[in-house]
Scaffold this motif. Sequence first.
Motif, PDB file in Angstrom:
ATOM      1  N   HIS A   4       0.864  -1.183   0.000  1.00 34.99           N
ATOM      2  CA  HIS A   4       0.000   0.000   0.000  1.00 34.99           C
ATOM      3  C   HIS A   4       0.899   1.232   0.000  1.00 34.99           C
ATOM      4  O   HIS A   4       1.761   1.380   0.865  1.00 34.99           O
ATOM      5  CB  HIS A   4      -0.880  -0.034   1.249  1.00 34.99           C
ATOM      6  N   THR A   5       0.713   2.088  -1.000  1.00 33.62           N
ATOM      7  CA  THR A   5       1.504   3.312  -1.084  1.00 33.62           C
ATOM      8  C   THR A   5       0.576   4.493  -1.331  1.00 33.62           C
ATOM      9  O   THR A   5      -0.475   4.354  -1.960  1.00 33.62           O
ATOM     10  CB  THR A   5       2.539   3.251  -2.233  1.00 33.62           C
ATOM     11  N   VAL A   6       0.992   5.627  -0.820  1.00 28.93           N
ATOM     12  CA  VAL A   6       0.256   6.851  -1.085  1.00 28.93           C
ATOM     13  C   VAL A   6       1.256   7.988  -1.221  1.00 28.93           C
ATOM     14  O   VAL A   6       2.171   8.128  -0.411  1.00 28.93           O
ATOM     15  CB  VAL A   6      -0.807   7.128   0.005  1.00 28.93           C
ATOM     16  N   ALA A   7       1.134   8.737  -2.305  1.00 28.86           N
ATOM     17  CA  ALA A   7       1.924   9.954  -2.522  1.00 28.86           C
ATOM     18  C   ALA A   7       1.001  11.123  -2.236  1.00 28.86           C
ATOM     19  O   ALA A   7      -0.178  11.092  -2.595  1.00 28.86           O
ATOM     20  CB  ALA A   7       2.435  10.002  -3.960  1.00 28.86           C
ATOM     21  N   PHE A   8       1.546  12.167  -1.573  1.00 25.35           N
ATOM     22  CA  PHE A   8       0.657  13.257  -1.183  1.00 25.35           C
ATOM     23  C   PHE A   8       1.382  14.586  -1.030  1.00 25.35           C
ATOM     24  O   PHE A   8       2.607  14.643  -0.957  1.00 25.35           O
ATOM     25  CB  PHE A   8      -0.085  12.910   0.115  1.00 25.35           C
ATOM     26  N   ARG A   9       0.573  15.624  -0.975  1.00 25.27           N
ATOM     27  CA  ARG A   9       1.035  16.993  -0.744  1.00 25.27           C
ATOM     28  C   ARG A   9       0.174  17.563   0.380  1.00 25.27           C
ATOM     29  O   ARG A   9      -1.049  17.424   0.371  1.00 25.27           O
ATOM     30  CB  ARG A   9       0.885  17.817  -2.023  1.00 25.27           C
TER      31      ARG A   9
END
Length: 98
Positions: A4-9
Motif C-alpha cells: 500500500h503506497t500513497v503519494a501526497f502533498r
Amino acid sequence: MIRHTVAFRLHHASGSAEEASFLSDAEALAAIPGVERFEQLRQVSSKNGFSYGFSMEFADQAAYDAYNEHPAHVAFVQDRWVPEVEDFLELDYVPLDA
C-alpha cells in the motif's frame, strides 16, 4: 502480499511545525496490527507535485482490510488526513505471478 503506497502533498508549508506534527503523528500507523515495513518517504523528483509518500506492506487482503477498519487508521484519516492533505494518489500493488 499487498504493498500500500500513497503519494501526497500537504496544505502546510515545507519545514513548518504543522508539517512536522502531521508526519510525526502518522508514525502511529506503523503500530496498527498487520502493518509491515512502514516507511515515510520524501519526494526528490521534479516529475510530479507530490512531496511525500507512505509505504507499507500487508501479508494478505484480510490484514489490509483490518488496517483500513482499525480505529487508529479511521481516526487519523478523519482528524488529520482529510483536513491537512491537499492532494494524493493511492496505489495498492500485489506481486506479479512469476
